[in-house]
Structures are given as structure tokens and as C-alpha cells.
Design an enzyme around this catalytic site. Structure first.
Site: not given
Ligand code: CMC
Length: 433
Positions: A309, A367
Site C-alpha cells: 500500500h 483486498d
Molecule cells: N507485490 C510485489 N512487490 C510489490 C508489491 C506487491 N503487491 N507492492 C509493492 N511492491 C514492491 C514494488 O515493486 C517496489 O519494489 P522496488 O522498491 O524493488 O522497486 C516496492 O515494493 C515499493 O512499491 P511501490 O510500487 O513503490 O509502491 P506504490 O506505493 O507505488 O504502490 C500499490 C502501492 C498498492 C499500487 C502496490 O503495492 C500494488 O500494486 N499492490 C498490489 C495491488 C493491490 O493490492 N492494490 C490494493 C491497494 S489497497 C485497496 C485500495 O485502496 O484500492
């Protein structure tokens, strides 16, 4: 609230400086107010994804992502989940305080009196293919509400805003339930205003005219809980979309349709659907290690859906509550040992002890378990995100209303750093390579 402290930025090689005032909220990180920096230094700030930017001042929802705290108007989500009900939470989000008994009753009547759709809206459904995704139907039909309720489109009139809020909160469940009915070829079930908000949704979704539908109190309680947990989540992508659309003066129905579109993506509300697909694809506990290796291999673009998140760097408090509710619902329904729940629990355990997820502070979000509970309650996977939209409508409306009522509100218009070609003359076709 402004603060006496300041941050000073000096532009290297010049005598230009900007003294930037600090602002403090009730809780959470302080911010520095950069509004004058461009005028003083000729510089914009750069923050793609808005990871370090407070886009507005808000009194509605507070999240402490390091600790895993979520509060609506100061009330912890755990207490609201245990003691409140969805319509009371709606009142709280919209009005700032919990209602007394009379206010609660009036509000409930106000919402429930608006649950029917204009009869002509029924014909919209016939324009969709039967296999249309419910979110596609919702984007279209919610947007179309603006063509039907002209009398509440004046965003500068408080009474219009109040009626539009009622209409949206009341009609979105009917729109979502009918999207499902249309997809399975069953007759639309009209709302019943003698039921609670959650009961009415279950009724419109599950009932058929051919037989009596008895609402299971365990399911309606779970539905109400799920709605409370999803009701608002401060400035996430869909809420920011609603605010941005609303900042132009667009009508509230159009703004909420924009929010629904933004929610649809798998990184946001579409994740609950994606979690179920992921668990089904993994299939068995023995396949978890291979799946996690794929996730950690960055070339694959695979994610552990329902994990991670932008704000929570700890357990999402909603995930904890929903995980418990999941067990309760399965027990009440006599479902012993749902294989997907067992798989999810094992997947969570293995991921939480894996260095990749520990280092990145990736925990289960709301989720991760919501799909499992919704599946047990008889909802098809394609409806999961639509249910999220039903629950979040009140949050979007509350945030939209707060923005419109802010005297300092102006159009949302981010800037950019342009990295395209420098100015160049037009090239005639015969001179192009
Ligand atoms: N699985 C694997 N790696 C992950 C995941 C994941 N679910 N989430 C983040 N990472 C990694 C990401 O690749 C990055 O790695 P690195 O530093 O090596 O590049 C690191 O963790 C930081 O992540 P980020 O992409 O910078 O984080 P963000 O804040 O941009 O993204 C997120 C947040 C929710 C979009 C992402 O965690 C994600 O895609 N999660 C899966 C989808 C999900 O469950 N979404 C529901 C969110 S909660 C309900 C809502 O509010 O909608």
C-alpha cells in the site's frame, strides 16, 4: 493550520530565496506550503505519483500508515466496525459528527427515499452486452444520472448538494445490483425501503420474483461491515480523481462516474477481483514458493495482489477486521475449510516471513481477504469491485462536498517538467525521412 516555523530554500548561484511556511494538521506529518515558491524562485516541485504531496486540506479521514491506523472524523475504524452501521457512518463522513437518534432516522429516511432509479434508466441496460463488466455498466449509468436529475445539479446550492448526495448514495447500490441482474438475465429487483441499506442491497442482488428471499442476518451484518470498511480512505487515486473532476465545476454524478473509472484498475479497487484470480491460479499451497519467486523476479511484472500500500507500511487495519469477519461468515454458512481461505492464510504467512516483503514493508491490504468473504456470500468475482464502488460512493461524495464548500477551492491543475523536443519548424511531407 499554519505554523510559526519555516523552511528556507536558496537557489544555488543566486541570491534568490524562498521562506516557506510550515502547516500542521491535527495529526500526521507537517507539510510545507510551496504555493509561493514558483513566484519567488521560478521553480515547480516534481512529485510523480504524489508520494510526497498533500493535495488538499481535509477533515474527513486520517491514516497513520506506519502504525496501521484508520479513523473517520477521529473515530477508529475498529470501533465503527464493531458499534456503528453503514448509514450512520455515511452521516458521520458527510456531516462531521455522529447523528443523534432523530438525525439518524431523518438521514436514513432521506437516503432510502431515493433508492429507485428513473424508470427510463432501465432501458440503458439493454444497450450493454450481457457479458459487460459491472464496472463498465456502473461508469456509464452513474454518469447518466446527470441527464436525469437536472434539479440537483447546481453545485453552489447547498440543498442541491444535499439531494445529490442522497441520490448517489441511494441509487448506486440499485445500479450495481441491476448490472448483475442484467448479466445473468434475471428481472431487475426494485429496492425495498423498509430494509436496512445492506439488507436492501442483498435483496436487490439475490432475490427473484418467483420465490421469497430471506435475508440471512449474518450476511447482512457482514455486508454492512464491508461497506463501513470501504467507505472512505482519504486522498487515494479514485478520491483524488473525484476531487480533480469536481474542481472544474463538473456535476457530482459525472464526478462520481470518474471516481468509479479510477477505482476499476487492479492497483486500486480492482485488486479484490485480482486476488481471487491469483489464488485460483496458484491453486495449491505447494505452488506458493514458485509463485512468490515469479513475483520477486522483477522482469515478470507480477505482483502479490492484495499486498502493499502507498500509505500503510504496516498491517492495513481493514485487512485484520475483514480476516476475522471472513472466518465468522464461513463458520455461520457452515463452510468448513474454504480452500482459497486456507491458501490465502498460508500465502500471507510465507510472504510475511520473506525478506523481499519484509524489506519493502509489504503487508496484506483490505483486498487480500475481501474477495474471499464476498465469494462466500455468493457474489461473483466480477462484482467485487462494483461492491467497493457502492461502499466508497459516500466517501467520494463527502470529499467532493468538502472541496466545493472550501472558500479557497480552485481548479486542480498540476504542472509538468517538459522533456519533449525543443521548438522546431514544421517539415513538409516530401522533406521527411
Ligand atoms: N507485490 C510485489 N512487490 C510489490 C508489491 C506487491 N503487491 N507492492 C509493492 N511492491 C514492491 C514494488 O515493486 C517496489 O519494489 P522496488 O522498491 O524493488 O522497486 C516496492 O515494493 C515499493 O512499491 P511501490 O510500487 O513503490 O509502491 P506504490 O506505493 O507505488 O504502490 C500499490 C502501492 C498498492 C499500487 C502496490 O503495492 C500494488 O500494486 N499492490 C498490489 C495491488 C493491490 O493490492 N492494490 C490494493 C491497494 S489497497 C485497496 C485500495 O485502496 O484500492
Amino acid at each position: 493550520m499554519s505554523d510559526k516555523r519555516t523552511v528556507t530554500i536558496t537557489l544555488d548561484g543566486t541570491n534568490k530565496k524562498s521562506v516557506i511556511p510550515l502547516m500542521s494538521g491535527t495529526a500526521g506529518a507537517d507539510v510545507f506550503d510551496i504555493r509561493k515558491v514558483y513566484g519567488e524562485l521560478g521553480l515547480f516541485t516534481f512529485d510523480p505519483g504524489y508520494g510526497a504531496t498533500a493535495s488538499c486540506e481535509s477533515k474527513i479521514t486520517y491514516i497513520d500508515g506506519d502504525v496501521g491506523v484508520l479513523e473517520y472524523r477521529g473515530y477508529p475504524i475498529e470501533q465503527l466496525a464493531e458499534k456503528s452501521n453503514f448509514l450512520e457512518v455515511c452521516y458521520l463522513l458527510l456531516n462531521g459528527d455522529l447523528p443523534n437518534a432523530e438525525q439518524g432516522k431523518d438521514f436514513e429516511m432521506g437516503v432510502m427515499r431515493h433508492t429507485m432509479l428513473h424508470e427510463q434508466l432501465r432501458t440503458f441496460y439493454n444497450g450493454f452486452r450481457r457479458d459487460a463488466h459491472p464496472m463498465a455498466v456502473m461508469c456509464g449509468v452513474v454518469g447518466a444520472l446527470s441527464a436525469f436529475y437536472h434539479d440537483s445539479l447546481d453545485i453552489h446550492d447547498a440543498e442541491s448538494r444535499r439531494i445529490s448526495a442522497f441520490r448517489l448514495i441511494a441509487k448506486v447500490p440499485t445500479i450495481a445490483a441491476w448490472a448483475y441482474k442484467y448479466s445473468v438475465g434475471q428481472p431487475f429487483v426494485y429496492p425495498r425501503n423498509d430494509l436496512t441499506y445492506a439488507e436492501n442491497f442483498l435483496h436487490m442482488f439475490h432475490a427473484v420474483p418467483a420465490e421469497e428471499y430471506k435475508i440471512n442476518p449474518v450476511l447482512s451484518k457482514a455486508m454492512d461491515l464491508i461497506m463501513i470498511l470501504h467507505a472512505d480512505h482519504e486522498q487515494n487515486a479514485s478520491t483524488s480523481t473525484v476531487r480533480l473532476a469536481g474542481s472544474t465545476g463538473a456535476n457530482p454524478f459525472a464526478c462520481i462516474a470518474a471516481g468509479i473509472a479510477s477505482l476499476w484498475g487492479p492497483a486500486h479497487g480492482g485488486a479484490n477481483e485480482a486476488v481471487l484470480k491469483m489464488l485460483t491460479d496458484i491453486g495449491h499451497v505447494r505452488n506458493i514458493p514458485d509463485f512468490l519467486e515469479d513475483v520477486k523476479d522483477r522482469g515478470n511484472h507480477a505482483k502479490l495482489m492484495g499486498f502493499g500500500h502507498r500509505v500503510y507500511k504496516n498491517y492495513d487495519p481493514r485487512a485484520k477486521i475483514i480476516q476475522k469477519a471472513c472466518h465468522d461468515v464461513l463458520r455461520e454458512l457452515g463452510i468448513k475449510g474454504d480452500p482459497l481461505l486456507d491458501l490465502a492464510i498460508e500465502l500471507e504467512k510465507i510472504a510475511l516471513s520473506d525478506k523481499y516483503f519484509i524489506d519493502r514493508k509489504l503487508y496484506p491490504n483490505v483486498d487480500f481477504y475481501s474477495g474471499i468473504i464476498l465469494k462466500a456470500m455468493g457474489f461473483p468475482t466480477s462484482m467485487f469491485t462494483a461492491l467497493f464502488a457502492v461502499s466508497r460512493t459516500v466517501g467520494w461524495v463527502a470529499q467532493w462536498k468538502e472541496m466545493i464548500e472550501d472558500p479557497d477551492q480552485r481548479i486542480g491543475r498540476p504542472r509538468q517538467i517538459y522533456t519533449g523536443p525543443a521548438t522546431r519548424p514544421y517539415v513538409d511531407t516530401d522533406k521527411r525521412g
